[in-house]
Design a protein around this motif. Structure first.
Motif, PDB file in Angstrom:
ATOM      1  N   ILE A   1     -18.634 -13.352   6.787  1.00  0.00           N
ATOM      2  CA  ILE A   1     -20.042 -13.697   6.496  1.00  0.00           C
ATOM      3  C   ILE A   1     -20.331 -15.142   6.895  1.00  0.00           C
ATOM      4  O   ILE A   1     -21.354 -15.435   7.525  1.00  0.00           O
ATOM      5  N   LEU A   2     -19.429 -16.045   6.533  1.00  0.00           N
ATOM      6  CA  LEU A   2     -19.630 -17.460   6.897  1.00  0.00           C
ATOM      7  C   LEU A   2     -19.591 -17.662   8.400  1.00  0.00           C
ATOM      8  O   LEU A   2     -20.392 -18.432   8.956  1.00  0.00           O
ATOM      9  N   THR A   3     -18.670 -17.000   9.071  1.00  0.00           N
ATOM     10  CA  THR A   3     -18.584 -17.116  10.530  1.00  0.00           C
ATOM     11  C   THR A   3     -19.862 -16.605  11.177  1.00  0.00           C
ATOM     12  O   THR A   3     -20.410 -17.221  12.082  1.00  0.00           O
ATOM     13  N   ARG A   4     -20.348 -15.484  10.703  1.00  0.00           N
ATOM     14  CA  ARG A   4     -21.560 -14.909  11.280  1.00  0.00           C
ATOM     15  C   ARG A   4     -22.785 -15.813  11.017  1.00  0.00           C
ATOM     16  O   ARG A   4     -23.626 -15.974  11.879  1.00  0.00           O
ATOM     17  N   SER A   5     -22.837 -16.407   9.848  1.00  0.00           N
ATOM     18  CA  SER A   5     -23.997 -17.251   9.533  1.00  0.00           C
ATOM     19  C   SER A   5     -23.997 -18.562  10.316  1.00  0.00           C
ATOM     20  O   SER A   5     -25.059 -19.096  10.640  1.00  0.00           O
ATOM     21  N   PHE A   6     -22.825 -19.075  10.650  1.00  0.00           N
ATOM     22  CA  PHE A   6     -22.781 -20.334  11.396  1.00  0.00           C
ATOM     23  C   PHE A   6     -22.980 -20.135  12.894  1.00  0.00           C
ATOM     24  O   PHE A   6     -23.478 -21.025  13.578  1.00  0.00           O
ATOM     25  N   PHE A   7     -22.604 -19.008  13.435  1.00  0.00           N
ATOM     26  CA  PHE A   7     -22.692 -18.807  14.870  1.00  0.00           C
ATOM     27  C   PHE A   7     -23.908 -18.003  15.288  1.00  0.00           C
ATOM     28  O   PHE A   7     -24.086 -17.715  16.463  1.00  0.00           O
ATOM     29  N   HIS A   8     -24.766 -17.598  14.387  1.00  0.00           N
ATOM     30  CA  HIS A   8     -25.968 -16.850  14.773  1.00  0.00           C
ATOM     31  C   HIS A   8     -27.200 -17.526  14.307  1.00  0.00           C
ATOM     32  O   HIS A   8     -27.540 -18.201  13.603  1.00  0.00           O
TER      33      HIS A   8
END
Length: 71
Positions: free
Chosen positions: A64-71
């Motif tokens: 979730i954190l990875t997706r929120s930072f890269f999108h």
């Protein structure tokens, strides 16, 4: 009662009633240890499940954190 222990006490010269009582007591200790072993196995399986649950939660949070930072 553990017959081998009873026979050993009799061979050592202990009175029959005391030998029988001692053999029965030792047999009860064996039962207690087997109950403890069963409880330990139950706790270990519950800890294994808990480890998997925590690992899944950490992986989900990282995703979730990875997706929120890269999108």
């Amino acid at each position: 009662m553990i017959s081998e222990v009873y026979d050993a006490f009799i061979a050592a010269g202990a009175p029959e009633d005391k030998a029988r009582k001692a053999a029965e007591t030792l047999a009860n200790y064996d039962n207690r240890f087997s109950q403890i072993d069963g409880a330990v196995l139950k706790v270990q399986s519950e800890l294994l499940l808990l480890k998997w649950m925590v690992g899944f939660a950490i992986a989900l949070i990282v995703a979730i954190l990875t997706r929120s930072f890269f999108h």
